[in-house]
Motif scaffolding. Structure first.
Motif, mmCIF file in Angstrom:
data_model
loop_
_atom_site.group_PDB
_atom_site.id
_atom_site.type_symbol
_atom_site.label_atom_id
_atom_site.label_comp_id
_atom_site.label_asym_id
_atom_site.label_seq_id
_atom_site.Cartn_x
_atom_site.Cartn_y
_atom_site.Cartn_z
ATOM 1 N N SER A 78 -7.086 2.241 63.933
ATOM 2 C CA SER A 78 -7.779 0.951 63.995
ATOM 3 C C SER A 78 -7.600 0.307 65.361
ATOM 4 O O SER A 78 -8.536 -0.238 65.924
ATOM 5 N N VAL A 82 -14.047 -1.200 63.070
ATOM 6 C CA VAL A 82 -13.073 -2.140 62.496
ATOM 7 C C VAL A 82 -13.320 -3.536 63.066
ATOM 8 O O VAL A 82 -13.288 -4.534 62.347
ATOM 9 N N ALA A 83 -13.570 -3.576 64.397
ATOM 10 C CA ALA A 83 -13.831 -4.864 65.040
ATOM 11 C C ALA A 83 -15.051 -5.526 64.405
ATOM 12 O O ALA A 83 -15.021 -6.721 64.078
ATOM 13 N N SER A 106 -14.169 -6.936 61.045
ATOM 14 C CA SER A 106 -13.377 -8.155 61.161
ATOM 15 C C SER A 106 -14.248 -9.338 61.567
ATOM 16 O O SER A 106 -14.094 -10.454 61.062
ATOM 17 N N ALA A 149 -16.332 -10.287 58.604
ATOM 18 C CA ALA A 149 -15.530 -10.932 57.569
ATOM 19 C C ALA A 149 -15.142 -12.352 57.963
ATOM 20 O O ALA A 149 -15.209 -13.271 57.150
ATOM 21 N N SER A 150 -14.757 -12.536 59.250
ATOM 22 C CA SER A 150 -14.258 -13.859 59.655
ATOM 23 C C SER A 150 -15.389 -14.792 60.053
ATOM 24 O O SER A 150 -15.232 -16.006 60.029
ATOM 25 N N GLN A 172 -16.425 -15.518 62.849
ATOM 26 C CA GLN A 172 -15.981 -16.351 63.962
ATOM 27 C C GLN A 172 -16.033 -15.567 65.251
ATOM 28 O O GLN A 172 -16.051 -14.339 65.232
ATOM 29 N N LEU A 185 -10.055 -8.116 71.192
ATOM 30 C CA LEU A 185 -10.833 -7.364 70.206
ATOM 31 C C LEU A 185 -12.111 -6.827 70.854
ATOM 32 O O LEU A 185 -12.480 -5.670 70.679
ATOM 33 N N GLY A 220 -15.179 -11.526 52.860
ATOM 34 C CA GLY A 220 -14.283 -12.138 53.839
ATOM 35 C C GLY A 220 -13.089 -11.273 54.184
ATOM 36 O O GLY A 220 -12.091 -11.778 54.687
ATOM 37 N N ILE A 221 -13.150 -9.977 53.888
ATOM 38 C CA ILE A 221 -12.093 -9.064 54.332
ATOM 39 C C ILE A 221 -12.741 -7.779 54.857
ATOM 40 O O ILE A 221 -13.819 -7.407 54.402
ATOM 41 N N PRO A 222 -12.072 -7.117 55.818
ATOM 42 C CA PRO A 222 -12.618 -5.836 56.312
ATOM 43 C C PRO A 222 -12.454 -4.761 55.232
ATOM 44 O O PRO A 222 -11.456 -4.063 55.184
ATOM 45 N N LEU A 259 -9.407 -1.248 53.710
ATOM 46 C CA LEU A 259 -8.508 -1.243 52.551
ATOM 47 C C LEU A 259 -8.341 0.156 51.990
ATOM 48 O O LEU A 259 -7.298 0.501 51.462
ATOM 49 N N VAL A 281 -2.857 3.568 50.212
ATOM 50 C CA VAL A 281 -4.067 3.646 49.402
ATOM 51 C C VAL A 281 -5.013 4.728 49.911
ATOM 52 O O VAL A 281 -5.547 5.515 49.145
#
Lengths: 196, 296
Positions: B42, B57-58, B61, B64-65, B67, B73, B161-163, B167, B184
């Motif tokens: 990541s 991944v960026a 994120s 999700a955010s 922002q 990043l 709101g999550i990458p 997970l 996981v």
């Protein structure tokens, strides 16, 4: 008519994949209480969205105390104060290693807000009249985040109680007091993570 | 040059690279952050200062955010993006991704079983249907499905709101487990290995992986491609060995193009070696060119 062997094998394979997926789903789906995040962590929902789960804060931590969650917030960093508290390094290598600012820079250790320490007055031996003060002595913000308050012991005109008291405004929640507390199972002082 | 062997060496070196800070820590007592390289797929830090970030991944994120992302990043993911775009997007899949290496090993080891399964199915088909075995699960899906999966992952990130892919990602699951104790991905990886054993056809890498889908999306922009010289006999040996998706070779075999342009190609070099007439080679090619008819 018998079922052909390839179909049996394929069926078993699909079944085992299904069982693994189901097991994973139910074991990660369990909710747990709030986690003590490393210093500089954003508020929980924002933190969960920013964090890349890259594991670099834990590799950068010189004390290697950052653990990674295996529940629904899979791969996000947290600490277990009793096993390894945050030592509040001057340069915060964990924050420096974070590529996504999920751990945002802090001005100094006083600006950290991981949580606050809470003293269980039923368990703390200081309240039973013994002088311990371990939590007070080990606090990196001694006399700011924690202080000793004197009072006369109830029904005893000769002996005093030296009670540790947390200043919730100043306490950063590093957890060093929880690590060192001489009372175990349960510990007489524990971290209440921010946002819980 | 045996490009494929070089590729396998690179794949193994990548794994060693990611495990090296942990090895250094346990045998030399060096802190991972003092080692020349530490991190996971990541994001990693090289020489204590150069930050690189997986662009997908960026993106997760950021989605999700919702922002403005941190400067590190953007810089980190653009660095990686530029590196891959100088060669070809899915070079990541072919040369870096540890999951791809695992599936290559699984496919190699399960080859006798796959052959046996195929024969059994042919026999059954001969008795019950008109002699044609059922199509493989993997070939029922288009190679572009993974682009849709990638887009779906980003939408899901924005909604939850999550990458989300991070997970469960089976890619680099072992480093994640070893470095972070987050295991996981290993279950997802094991499930996919079991699938690969009994449902052959590299279904994850070719059709489903969102990271592969992301690199496929930008894959056409690379500066290197497989080129064909005239004289193809349509023996299809290149298609049999193709690591990504044999259909990407169709234009050059049918003569409608001289370059494999599809974003899927990961420059593994297997087709180059397989061609009995040595017509294929990896050459620098300007990106975004138009198909060029082969001269007869």
């Amino acid at each position: 008519m018998s079922i052909p062997l390839p179909s049996v094998l394929k069926g078993l394979a699909a079944l085992s994949v299904g069982i693994a997926a189901g097991y994973q789903f139910f074991s990660t789906g369990t909710t747990r209480k709030a986690l003590l995040r490393p210093p500089g962590a954003l508020d929980e929902p924002e933190f969960l969205s920013h964090c890349l789960r890259c594991g670099k804060c834990g590799l950068a931590c010189p004390y290697r105390v950052i653990k990674y969650d295996d529940s629904l917030s899979q791969g996000t960093p947290y600490l277990i104060a009793r096993e390894g508290p945050c030592r509040l390094c001057d340069d915060f290598p964990c924050i420096a290693a974070c590529p996504s600012a999920a751990l945002a820079p802090v001005a100094d250790k006083r600006a950290v807000k991981m949580g606050i320490a809470v003293i269980d007055r039923d368990l703390c031996i200081a309240l039973q009249g013994m002088r311990c003060e371990v939590c007070y002595r080990v606090c990196p913000l001694i006399d700011e985040a924690i202080s000793i308050e004197y009072s006369l012991r109830k029904g005893d005109s000769h002996h005093a109680i030296f009670e540790p008291v947390i200043n919730a405004e100043k306490c950063v929640g590093c957890g060093i007091c929880e690590e060192r507390c001489i009372i175990s199972d349960p510990v007489a002082i524990y971290m209440k993570p921010r946002g819980s | 040059m045996r490009l494929n062997i070089v590729r396998h060496i690179v794949q193994c070196l990548i794994i060693v690279l990611f495990l090296s800070p942990l090895i250094a820590e346990s045998f030399l007592g060096i802190l991972p952050s003092d080692w020349f390289f530490f991190g996971t797929l990541s994001s990693s830090t090289i020489l204590g200062s150069v930050v690189i970030v997986d662009p997908f991944v960026a993106l997760q994120s950021i989605a999700a955010s919702k922002q403005l992302p941190a400067a590190s990043l953007i810089i980190g993911s653009v660095t990686i993006l530029v590196l891959y775009l100088l060669i070809r997007g899915r070079v990541f899949c072919g040369w870096v991704c540890p999951a791809n290496l695992i599936f290559e090993i699984v496919e190699f080891c399960a080859r006798p079983l796959h052959r046996w399964l195929r024969n059994q199915e042919r026999q059954i088909a001969r008795k019950t249907r008109d002699g044609k075995p059922r199509a493989r699960l993997a070939s029922a899906l288009s190679r572009r499905v993974k682009i849709i999966v990638a887009a779906g992952v980003l939408v899901l990130c924005a909604l939850c709101g999550i990458p989300v892919f991070e997970l469960i990602s089976p890619i680099g699951a072992t480093f994640r487990g070893l470095v972070m104790g987050a295991w996981v991905g290993i279950w997802v990886l094991l499930a996919l290995v079991v699938l690969e054993i009994f449902y052959p056809g590299r279904i994850w890498c070719r059709k489903l992986c969102p990271l592969g889908g992301f690199y496929e999306f930008i894959g056409r922009l690379g500066f290197f491609s497989v080129k064909i010289k005239p004289g193809c006999t349509k023996c299809d040996k290149c298609k049999i060995v193709c690591l990504c998706d044999p259909s990407v070779l169709n234009p050059v075999i049918q003569g409608s193009d001289v370059v494999v342009r599809a974003g899927d190609c990961m420059l593994c070099g297997k087709c180059v070696k397989a061609c009995p007439d040595d017509l294929l080679s990896i050459k620098p090619v300007l990106p975004l060119g138009l198909p060029k008819q082969q001269s007869k």
